[in-house]
Enzyme design. Structure first.
Site, PDB file in Angstrom:
ATOM      1  N   HIS A  17       0.843  -1.200   0.000  1.00 50.15           N
ATOM      2  CA  HIS A  17       0.000   0.000   0.000  1.00 50.15           C
ATOM      3  C   HIS A  17       0.877   1.248   0.000  1.00 50.15           C
ATOM      4  CE1 HIS A  17       1.019   0.347   4.213  1.00 50.15           C
ATOM      5  NE2 HIS A  17       0.550  -0.881   4.446  1.00 50.15           N
ATOM      6  N   HIS A  20       4.078   1.432   2.199  1.00 48.67           N
ATOM      7  CA  HIS A  20       5.270   0.753   1.680  1.00 48.67           C
ATOM      8  C   HIS A  20       5.933   1.605   0.600  1.00 48.67           C
ATOM      9  CE1 HIS A  20       2.582  -2.782   2.797  1.00 48.67           C
ATOM     10  NE2 HIS A  20       3.617  -2.937   3.598  1.00 48.67           N
ATOM     11  N   CYS A 125       0.176 -10.499  20.820  1.00 56.27           N
ATOM     12  CA  CYS A 125      -0.642 -10.155  19.647  1.00 56.27           C
ATOM     13  C   CYS A 125      -0.133 -10.972  18.463  1.00 56.27           C
ATOM     14  CB  CYS A 125      -0.565  -8.665  19.313  1.00 56.27           C
ATOM     15  SG  CYS A 125      -1.436  -8.307  17.764  1.00 56.27           S
ATOM     16  N   CYS A 128       0.926  -8.718  15.461  1.00 55.48           N
ATOM     17  CA  CYS A 128       2.233  -8.070  15.603  1.00 55.48           C
ATOM     18  C   CYS A 128       3.337  -9.114  15.688  1.00 55.48           C
ATOM     19  CB  CYS A 128       2.318  -7.241  16.880  1.00 55.48           C
ATOM     20  SG  CYS A 128       1.273  -5.795  16.908  1.00 55.48           S
ATOM     21  N   CYS A 143      -4.503  -4.749  21.590  1.00 58.64           N
ATOM     22  CA  CYS A 143      -3.258  -4.350  20.927  1.00 58.64           C
ATOM     23  C   CYS A 143      -3.388  -2.886  20.496  1.00 58.64           C
ATOM     24  CB  CYS A 143      -3.013  -5.217  19.692  1.00 58.64           C
ATOM     25  SG  CYS A 143      -1.700  -4.550  18.640  1.00 58.64           S
ATOM     26  N   HIS A 146      -3.436  -3.134  16.482  1.00 58.36           N
ATOM     27  CA  HIS A 146      -4.480  -3.905  15.803  1.00 58.36           C
ATOM     28  C   HIS A 146      -5.839  -3.851  16.479  1.00 58.36           C
ATOM     29  CE1 HIS A 146      -0.684  -5.682  14.269  1.00 58.36           C
ATOM     30  NE2 HIS A 146      -1.353  -5.556  13.153  1.00 58.36           N
ATOM     31  N   LYS A 295     -13.541  14.817  -0.256  1.00 60.46           N
ATOM     32  CA  LYS A 295     -14.470  14.414  -1.315  1.00 60.46           C
ATOM     33  C   LYS A 295     -13.818  13.359  -2.204  1.00 60.46           C
ATOM     34  CE  LYS A 295     -15.006  18.608  -2.741  1.00 60.46           C
ATOM     35  NZ  LYS A 295     -15.192  19.865  -3.306  1.00 60.46           N
ATOM     36  N   LYS A 298     -12.238  12.444  -8.945  1.00 60.81           N
ATOM     37  CA  LYS A 298     -12.742  11.877 -10.197  1.00 60.81           C
ATOM     38  C   LYS A 298     -11.895  10.719 -10.695  1.00 60.81           C
ATOM     39  CE  LYS A 298     -15.388  14.420 -13.533  1.00 60.81           C
ATOM     40  NZ  LYS A 298     -15.332  15.354 -14.653  1.00 60.81           N
TER      41      LYS A 298
HETATM   42 ZN    ZN Z   1      -0.946  -6.085  17.148  1.00 61.48          ZN
END
Ligand code: ZN
Length: 506
Positions: A17, A20, A125, A128, A143, A146, A295, A298
């Site tokens: 994403h 990164h 977790c 993690c 967590c 998370h 908003k 386009k």
């Molecule tokens: Zn976590």
């Protein structure tokens, strides 16, 4: 001088994403800039492929964790390629050569007396792949990252005596005030150390997916220890038949997000000290790009998906936007709308249009050859010291201010063309010399900003330099007036064309 820069290795379980892309772009800018300085650069990125989340996800799909890694690593490699990132190596923690180095280093930590057997109890977790202390938990034993409710878990495993490194870490921080930047992150890490360090479990008895503990092969090494060691292990096998460790270690800059500060600024240097390996020169922390309320746009909808942006606008636009919009090191808001605004006003107008107008005027008034003239003083004064300023900023990993230094000159060139009105000068034969000076000043100014912009926007900068007939990228030439007129210009086309595409229906 050798220069070694790294990104974190990305967790192979996730989809790539914007976050990164952000770190990888920043590292690429540093690597490209250092190459312009003539340094010998090694730039590393890669994927972290062990740990419980990968095992769980693979189980769900009915495949092995290695198969899952093979499947997902493709996306991270594609992202790097689409962003025109010039990493020298892509490490995967499943590489057998990495295993060998992890086993060797961890065995060294053990032999140096920093490992013991014990029982760990804490809040775990699984997302993690990390235990949390009571003070880290959020309301309801959740967590902090998370937000899931954590269970208390207990296991027998091997411990790394992190507590023994409190003193050495405090001395490291005292000796090297720039070990962690920016300052607020240095303070945060130091105060974490000063609060007292607890020993860290070094192994996991329940997991099978990871690097085996060399002296107890029923356990695997804790995924974070294994992952951190990638920065060190990669050098030993990245170039076939050659060990680059002596040349590039210690790393000059580890670039990381603020969520993994503790691992890089506390555990990592302690682990290296325990193994008798030099600690890195600097850990640099950037903030998060936050998607605020806004908003729908386009072309992009309401998220900034890096691949979609690259498809529609090209990688330079994304590279420019993330470093221009948010001050590097701090959190800041991004949005598709703001992206489009900057694309139009800064990239298409201030840089793209200025470039095509300048080339068109050189073509029309001077037969496509940059005139010979003395550098106009009003521009020369403003460009004075620019390359040094950019060098200083990038040496401090201050990417946003480095870019701002350059962009102030782009704006200045836009004002210059408005003030001088070369199209008026062209009507008056008595102004021929002045027109030569103005056109030379514009071409030379665009050349200098483009050499300096190349690490940020390699494709566009190189296209413009080629059109200006000057493709030397070395920092030496990034001085206004360094090169004389006389270059024959070529065709440019539109650097940042208007994008008409509609967002796909959500
Ligand atoms: Zn976590």
């Amino acid at each position: 001088m050798p220069y070694y820069v790294t990104t974190p290795i990305y967790y192979v379980n996730a989809e790539p994403h914007l976050g990164h892309a952000y770190t990888t772009i920043a590292a690429d800018v540093l690597a490209r800039h250092m190459r312009q300085r003539g340094e010998e650069v090694f730039f590393l990125t890669g994927t972290d492929e062990h740990g419980e989340p990968v095992t769980l996800a693979a189980e769900k799909l009915g495949i092995t964790p290695r198969e899952l890694g093979d499947r997902n690593v493709v996306h991270f490699k594609e992202l790097a390629a689409r962003l025109h990132v010039t990493n020298d190596f892509f490490i995967r923690t499943t590489d057998p050569e990495h295993y060998a180095v992890v086993e060797r280093v961890v065995q060294g930590v053990h032999d140096n007396g920093h490992v013991y057997e014990g029982t760990y109890e804490g809040w775990y977790c699984p997302l993690c792949a990390d235990f949390k202390t009571d003070s880290e938990l959020e309301e309801g034993n959740r967590c902090p990252i998370h937000k899931i409710v954590l269970e208390r878990e207990k296991e027998d495993n091997w411990f790394f005596r992190l507590s023994a490194f409190q003193g050495p870490l405090e001395r490291l921080y005292a000796d090297r005030p720039d070990f962690v930047i920016p300052q607020n992150r240095y303070n945060e890490a130091l105060s974490f150390i000063q609060q007292g360090l607890q020993d860290l479990s070094l192994s996991r008895p329940r997991l099978k997916w990871g690097v085996p503990v060399p002296w107890d092969r029923d356990q695997v090494i804790y995924v974070w220890i294994d992952a951190l060691l990638n920065y060190y292990s990669a050098l030993s096998y990245a170039r076939e038949g050659e060990d680059l460790t002596d040349r590039f270690w210690p790393a000059d800059v580890h670039l990381i997000g603020k969520d993994i500060l503790k691992f890089h600024a506390v555990i990592w240097p302690a682990l290296l000290m325990a193994a008798g390996i030099e600690v890195p020169r600097r850990v640099t922390i950037h903030g998060f790009l936050l998607l605020g309320e806004h908003k729908m746009s386009k072309s992009l909808g309401n998220v900034i998906d890096p691949i979609q942006v690259v498809d529609l606008y090209g990688s330079d636009a994304l590279r420019f936007y993330v470093l221009r919009e948010v001050r590097f090191g701090q959190d800041g808001e991004v949005s598709p709308e703001a992206f489009e605004r900057r694309y139009t006003s800064e990239l298409a107008n201030e840089y793209g249009n200025l470039s095509s107008r300048t080339l068109a005027m050189i073509e029309r008034y001077r037969g496509g050859v940059v005139p010979e003239a003395d550098p106009p003083k009003e521009l020369a004064d403003e460009f004075d010291g620019l390359a040094e300023a950019v060098k200083t900023r990038l040496g401090e990993v201050d990417l946003t201010n480095a870019l701002d230094e350059i962009w102030r000159r782009v704006k200045l060139l836009n004002r210059y063309v408005q003030d001088e009105q070369p199209w008026q000068l062209a009507k008056d034969e008595a102004q021929a010399e002045r027109l030569d000076t103005v056109l030379y000043g514009l071409a030379e100014g665009l050349r200098v900003v483009s050499v300096l912009l190349q690490p940020f926007m390699p494709e566009s900068a190189e296209r413009l330099l080629a059109a200006l007939g000057r493709d030397d990228l070395s920092l030496e030439t990034a001085r206004f007036g360094a090169l004389p007129g006389g270059a024959r210009c070529g065709k440019l086309g539109q650097l940042f064309p208007k994008v008409e595409a509609e967002a796909p229906a959500a």
